[in-house]
Scaffold this motif. Structure first.
Motif, PDB file in Angstrom:
ATOM      1  N   THR A   3      -3.298   1.661  -9.913  1.00 32.32           N
ATOM      2  CA  THR A   3      -4.222   3.076  -8.944  1.00 32.32           C
ATOM      3  C   THR A   3      -5.379   3.067  -9.229  1.00 32.32           C
ATOM      4  O   THR A   3      -4.479   4.583 -10.017  1.00 32.32           O
ATOM      5  CB  THR A   3      -2.937   3.465  -7.614  1.00 32.32           C
ATOM      6  OG1 THR A   3      -1.823   2.098  -7.760  1.00 32.32           O
ATOM      7  CG2 THR A   3      -3.177   3.637  -6.503  1.00 32.32           C
ATOM      8  N   LYS A  11     -14.915   7.881   0.083  1.00 33.07           N
ATOM      9  CA  LYS A  11     -14.159   7.222   0.949  1.00 33.07           C
ATOM     10  C   LYS A  11     -15.202   7.196   2.186  1.00 33.07           C
ATOM     11  O   LYS A  11     -15.424   6.716   3.148  1.00 33.07           O
ATOM     12  CB  LYS A  11     -13.094   7.837   1.290  1.00 33.07           C
ATOM     13  CG  LYS A  11     -12.318   7.255   0.018  1.00 33.07           C
ATOM     14  CD  LYS A  11     -10.733   8.438   0.569  1.00 33.07           C
ATOM     15  CE  LYS A  11      -9.361   8.402  -0.523  1.00 33.07           C
ATOM     16  NZ  LYS A  11      -8.385   8.653  -0.766  1.00 33.07           N
ATOM     17  N   TRP A  37     -11.224  -5.233  -0.104  1.00 34.50           N
ATOM     18  CA  TRP A  37     -11.797  -5.452   1.668  1.00 34.50           C
ATOM     19  C   TRP A  37     -10.705  -4.531   1.739  1.00 34.50           C
ATOM     20  O   TRP A  37     -10.449  -3.853   2.949  1.00 34.50           O
ATOM     21  CB  TRP A  37     -11.466  -6.264   1.635  1.00 34.50           C
ATOM     22  CG  TRP A  37     -10.558  -7.144   1.676  1.00 34.50           C
ATOM     23  CD1 TRP A  37      -9.675  -7.962   0.992  1.00 34.50           C
ATOM     24  CD2 TRP A  37      -9.359  -7.293   3.401  1.00 34.50           C
ATOM     25  NE1 TRP A  37      -8.760  -8.957   1.755  1.00 34.50           N
ATOM     26  CE2 TRP A  37      -8.752  -8.407   3.076  1.00 34.50           C
ATOM     27  CE3 TRP A  37      -9.751  -6.931   4.461  1.00 34.50           C
ATOM     28  CZ2 TRP A  37      -7.459  -8.775   3.641  1.00 34.50           C
ATOM     29  CZ3 TRP A  37      -8.658  -7.124   5.440  1.00 34.50           C
ATOM     30  CH2 TRP A  37      -7.877  -7.711   4.792  1.00 34.50           C
ATOM     31  N   GLU A  38      -9.095  -4.378   0.829  1.00 35.36           N
ATOM     32  CA  GLU A  38      -8.111  -4.067   2.451  1.00 35.36           C
ATOM     33  C   GLU A  38      -7.568  -1.937   1.724  1.00 35.36           C
ATOM     34  O   GLU A  38      -8.012  -1.165   2.670  1.00 35.36           O
ATOM     35  CB  GLU A  38      -7.021  -4.038   1.525  1.00 35.36           C
ATOM     36  CG  GLU A  38      -6.145  -5.239   1.892  1.00 35.36           C
ATOM     37  CD  GLU A  38      -5.507  -5.090   3.539  1.00 35.36           C
ATOM     38  OE1 GLU A  38      -5.010  -4.285   4.270  1.00 35.36           O
ATOM     39  OE2 GLU A  38      -5.424  -6.204   3.496  1.00 35.36           O
ATOM     40  N   ILE A  39      -9.089  -1.681   1.174  1.00 34.39           N
ATOM     41  CA  ILE A  39      -8.956  -0.002   0.981  1.00 34.39           C
ATOM     42  C   ILE A  39      -9.922   0.461   2.047  1.00 34.39           C
ATOM     43  O   ILE A  39      -9.749   1.025   2.380  1.00 34.39           O
ATOM     44  CB  ILE A  39      -9.682   0.257  -0.519  1.00 34.39           C
ATOM     45  CG1 ILE A  39      -8.808  -0.400  -1.676  1.00 34.39           C
ATOM     46  CG2 ILE A  39     -10.138   1.652  -0.840  1.00 34.39           C
ATOM     47  CD1 ILE A  39      -9.353  -0.068  -2.716  1.00 34.39           C
ATOM     48  N   ARG A  41     -10.524  -0.446   5.004  1.00 34.03           N
ATOM     49  CA  ARG A  41     -10.182  -1.056   5.989  1.00 34.03           C
ATOM     50  C   ARG A  41      -8.676   0.302   6.519  1.00 34.03           C
ATOM     51  O   ARG A  41      -9.262   0.017   7.446  1.00 34.03           O
ATOM     52  CB  ARG A  41      -9.487  -2.452   6.096  1.00 34.03           C
ATOM     53  CG  ARG A  41      -9.075  -2.732   6.699  1.00 34.03           C
ATOM     54  CD  ARG A  41      -7.745  -4.059   7.182  1.00 34.03           C
ATOM     55  NE  ARG A  41      -6.250  -4.005   6.475  1.00 34.03           N
ATOM     56  CZ  ARG A  41      -5.388  -3.560   6.745  1.00 34.03           C
ATOM     57  NH1 ARG A  41      -5.525  -3.544   8.011  1.00 34.03           N
ATOM     58  NH2 ARG A  41      -4.612  -3.352   6.004  1.00 34.03           N
ATOM     59  N   ASN A  42      -8.513   0.538   4.963  1.00 33.58           N
ATOM     60  CA  ASN A  42      -7.576   1.438   5.584  1.00 33.58           C
ATOM     61  C   ASN A  42      -7.858   2.711   6.004  1.00 33.58           C
ATOM     62  O   ASN A  42      -7.569   3.891   6.520  1.00 33.58           O
ATOM     63  CB  ASN A  42      -6.408   2.026   4.245  1.00 33.58           C
ATOM     64  CG  ASN A  42      -5.341   0.745   3.488  1.00 33.58           C
ATOM     65  OD1 ASN A  42      -5.184   0.284   4.891  1.00 33.58           O
ATOM     66  ND2 ASN A  42      -5.240   0.221   2.765  1.00 33.58           N
ATOM     67  N   TRP A  43      -9.264   3.549   5.413  1.00 33.32           N
ATOM     68  CA  TRP A  43      -9.687   4.483   5.204  1.00 33.32           C
ATOM     69  C   TRP A  43     -10.736   4.639   6.807  1.00 33.32           C
ATOM     70  O   TRP A  43     -10.242   5.026   7.569  1.00 33.32           O
ATOM     71  CB  TRP A  43     -10.924   4.195   4.264  1.00 33.32           C
ATOM     72  CG  TRP A  43     -10.348   4.146   3.107  1.00 33.32           C
ATOM     73  CD1 TRP A  43      -9.510   4.992   2.108  1.00 33.32           C
ATOM     74  CD2 TRP A  43     -11.829   4.455   1.238  1.00 33.32           C
ATOM     75  NE1 TRP A  43      -9.466   5.367   1.206  1.00 33.32           N
ATOM     76  CE2 TRP A  43     -10.555   4.131   0.499  1.00 33.32           C
ATOM     77  CE3 TRP A  43     -12.929   4.115   1.067  1.00 33.32           C
ATOM     78  CZ2 TRP A  43     -11.332   4.222  -1.041  1.00 33.32           C
ATOM     79  CZ3 TRP A  43     -13.041   3.615   0.092  1.00 33.32           C
ATOM     80  CH2 TRP A  43     -12.178   3.918  -0.995  1.00 33.32           C
ATOM     81  N   ARG A  45      -9.688   2.782   9.678  1.00 30.19           N
ATOM     82  CA  ARG A  45      -7.839   3.502   9.951  1.00 30.19           C
ATOM     83  C   ARG A  45      -7.785   4.911  10.227  1.00 30.19           C
ATOM     84  O   ARG A  45      -7.034   4.735  11.145  1.00 30.19           O
ATOM     85  CB  ARG A  45      -6.905   2.055   9.830  1.00 30.19           C
ATOM     86  CG  ARG A  45      -6.909   0.645   9.987  1.00 30.19           C
ATOM     87  CD  ARG A  45      -5.871  -0.092  10.011  1.00 30.19           C
ATOM     88  NE  ARG A  45      -5.877  -1.260  10.333  1.00 30.19           N
ATOM     89  CZ  ARG A  45      -4.379  -2.153  10.474  1.00 30.19           C
ATOM     90  NH1 ARG A  45      -3.523  -1.990   9.743  1.00 30.19           N
ATOM     91  NH2 ARG A  45      -5.165  -3.428  10.296  1.00 30.19           N
ATOM     92  N   ALA A  46      -7.880   5.061   8.738  1.00 26.50           N
ATOM     93  CA  ALA A  46      -7.222   7.089   9.062  1.00 26.50           C
ATOM     94  C   ALA A  46      -7.574   8.026   9.392  1.00 26.50           C
ATOM     95  O   ALA A  46      -7.540   8.745   9.845  1.00 26.50           O
ATOM     96  CB  ALA A  46      -7.136   6.641   7.490  1.00 26.50           C
ATOM     97  N   SER A  50     -14.044   3.606  15.310  1.00 29.73           N
ATOM     98  CA  SER A  50     -14.631   2.197  15.219  1.00 29.73           C
ATOM     99  C   SER A  50     -16.303   1.941  14.698  1.00 29.73           C
ATOM    100  O   SER A  50     -16.194   3.775  15.219  1.00 29.73           O
ATOM    101  CB  SER A  50     -13.949   1.922  16.512  1.00 29.73           C
ATOM    102  OG  SER A  50     -14.597   2.134  17.859  1.00 29.73           O
TER     103      SER A  50
END
Length: 110
Positions: A3, A11, A37-39, A41-43, A45-46, A50
């Protein structure tokens, strides 16, 4: 796979980059940064933000196309002719028009 921990500045810059480029997707931003791409996306959202207003506009920008006009007409007709929401239109087991016999004669035996 290990990780990777990204610094808070990275970020914040990734989220700012995504927000500053309304035409870009999260996948494109992630590819440009060399991360999955998930990384980001999570940031995003956190952070809870938008796209800037105007990214997805709900108001029409011009006259409707013929297809949009036809869809609107069909929705209006459908709403006018459909029964009220929640009204059950089928038959019930106690109805005299139920399509198959009920009671002990309806039990199928092998």
């Amino acid at each position: 796979m290990a990780t990777r921990h990204h610094p808070p500045e990275f970020k914040a810059d990734a989220v700012a980059l995504y927000q500053s480029r309304p035409e870009a997707t999260i996948r494109q931003v992630a590819a440009s940064l060399g991360i999955d791409w998930e990384i980001p996306r999570n940031w995003v959202r956190a952070v809870g933000t938008s796209r800037p207003p105007g990214r997805r506009t709900k108001t029409p920008t011009g006259p409707p196309t013929p297809l949009e006009a036809e869809n609107a007409t069909l929705r209006t007709r459908s709403a006018a002719t459909s029964p009220r929401p929640g009204a059950y239109q089928g038959t019930s087991a106690t109805s005299p028009t139920f399509p198959w016999p009920t009671g002990s004669s309806a039990v199928l035996r092998p």
